[in-house]
Write a protein that holds these residues in place. Sequence first.
Motif, short mmCIF file in Angstrom:
data_model
loop_
_atom_site.label_atom_id
_atom_site.label_comp_id
_atom_site.label_asym_id
_atom_site.label_seq_id
_atom_site.Cartn_x
_atom_site.Cartn_y
_atom_site.Cartn_z
N ASN A 23 -2.92 8.20 8.51
CA ASN A 23 -2.58 7.19 9.51
C ASN A 23 -3.63 6.10 9.66
O ASN A 23 -3.36 5.04 10.23
N THR A 24 -4.84 6.34 9.16
CA THR A 24 -5.86 5.28 9.17
C THR A 24 -5.67 4.28 8.04
O THR A 24 -6.29 3.22 8.04
N LEU A 25 -4.81 4.62 7.08
CA LEU A 25 -4.67 3.79 5.88
C LEU A 25 -3.68 2.64 6.06
O LEU A 25 -3.63 1.74 5.22
N ASP A 26 -2.89 2.68 7.13
CA ASP A 26 -1.92 1.61 7.40
C ASP A 26 -1.04 1.36 6.18
O ASP A 26 -0.85 0.22 5.74
N ALA A 27 -0.47 2.44 5.65
CA ALA A 27 0.31 2.36 4.42
C ALA A 27 1.71 1.81 4.68
O ALA A 27 2.30 2.03 5.75
N ASP A 28 2.22 1.11 3.68
CA ASP A 28 3.60 0.64 3.75
C ASP A 28 4.57 1.77 3.40
O ASP A 28 5.64 1.91 4.01
N ARG A 47 8.81 6.90 4.45
CA ARG A 47 8.14 8.15 4.11
C ARG A 47 9.11 8.91 3.21
O ARG A 47 10.23 9.24 3.65
N ARG A 104 2.57 8.06 9.78
CA ARG A 104 3.17 6.75 9.99
C ARG A 104 3.21 5.96 8.68
O ARG A 104 2.26 6.01 7.89
N ALA A 105 4.28 5.21 8.48
CA ALA A 105 4.42 4.29 7.35
C ALA A 105 5.24 3.10 7.80
O ALA A 105 6.20 3.25 8.57
N ARG A 106 4.88 1.93 7.31
CA ARG A 106 5.56 0.72 7.74
C ARG A 106 7.01 0.67 7.25
O ARG A 106 7.91 0.27 7.98
N THR A 134 -2.79 0.54 -4.21
CA THR A 134 -2.48 -0.83 -3.83
C THR A 134 -1.82 -1.51 -5.00
O THR A 134 -2.42 -1.63 -6.09
N LYS A 136 0.83 -1.20 0.00
CA LYS A 136 0.00 0.00 0.00
C LYS A 136 0.87 1.26 0.00
O LYS A 136 1.74 1.41 0.88
#
Length: 391
Positions: free
Chosen positions: A191-196, A228, A223-225, A387, A165
Amino acid sequence: MSTETVTVRPARRGRSPLLFFSILTVVLSLLVGVPWWTLLRSAAQWPAPVGVAGSVLFAVALVSFPPLMIFGHGRRVDWAARIGDTLLGVFWVLFVWSILGNVLRLALSVAGVADPARSRIVVAFTLLVSVVLLAWGYVEAMRVPRVRRVEVVLPRLGRELDGLKVALLTDTHYGPIDRERWSKGVTEVVNTLDADIVCHTGDIADGSVGQRRAQAAPLADIRARDARVYVTGNHEYMGDAQGWLDHMQELGWQSLHNRHLLVRRGADTLVVAGVDDRTAKSSGSPGHQADLAAALAGADADLPVLLLAHQPQQIGAAVAGGVDLQISGHTHGGQIWPFHYLVRVDQPAVQGLTRHGERTQMYTSRGTGFWGPPFRVFAPSEITLLTLRSA
């Protein structure tokens, strides 16, 4: 892919400013003159005080507009920019709907409606539609963007990267209108999208870091997994591009200044590269230019590439470089209808997912914020969630 050689002759000194001011005069005359004639000087037969008061209002707006824009954007006087930008949006909407109102005038004439009733119907139509669109457009510009979800199939993407994502922000244009609360709202949505990966493809602000620090501050909380990442847009090169690159590093983002990083899932890898805006070299900023070869230096040519490039017009280099997906902004989707027709003259895409060549796709965002006029008409802002899918 065909190539075209263009020979540019040096402009003669003294002609360019004259040409610029001539064009500016013609454009402003049309933007103001067409609505003035439609609303006040056609055969509506308004009482003399109405005509005089309206003409004075148009004249004051026309005369004040150039200095407001010069002080507002040339010297960064925010109150002047706010007024000038708003006037520009009002001029444009009135101009467009005055033209359409005069098309209505022809239809009414064919239907046998005579003046002054015909002209007064045109005035009512033009004013009503313009006021409604300006009010709605202001709300659209100032709200936190909705999320636009798009799936993109990349045939070279490894199976373990399927479903990666990527959240895309672009053209936030922190500027004369203080949008710190808006910026916090954008951060909350992302931050609700839980993006990588979270990307910002430029035009972060109009002004220096010192001027826009508070509006940009919420970007630190995104936030990003995996990463950024940020690249410059053309508006950075109207100010302090290096300052924004450094500041984004301070906020915890990685500035892809003609370089790349790798995102891995098991045995599969994605190259995430970024290039400077196409205006970087001509801006005179030392060490800045769009350089895809440098951005991809050392990357395995067999790996899929996600490229951040501010302008869709940079797609030619992406195709030549074998990029799988370029993500861009810059166009704002036209921002105020029907300006997208003019944008399309300069750019290969205005918004959405497009294909270029056999391998390369491009996603062009309508932008997260807005520039100049605080209106968006039939060109809604967006936070994009891409995606990525393997074949």
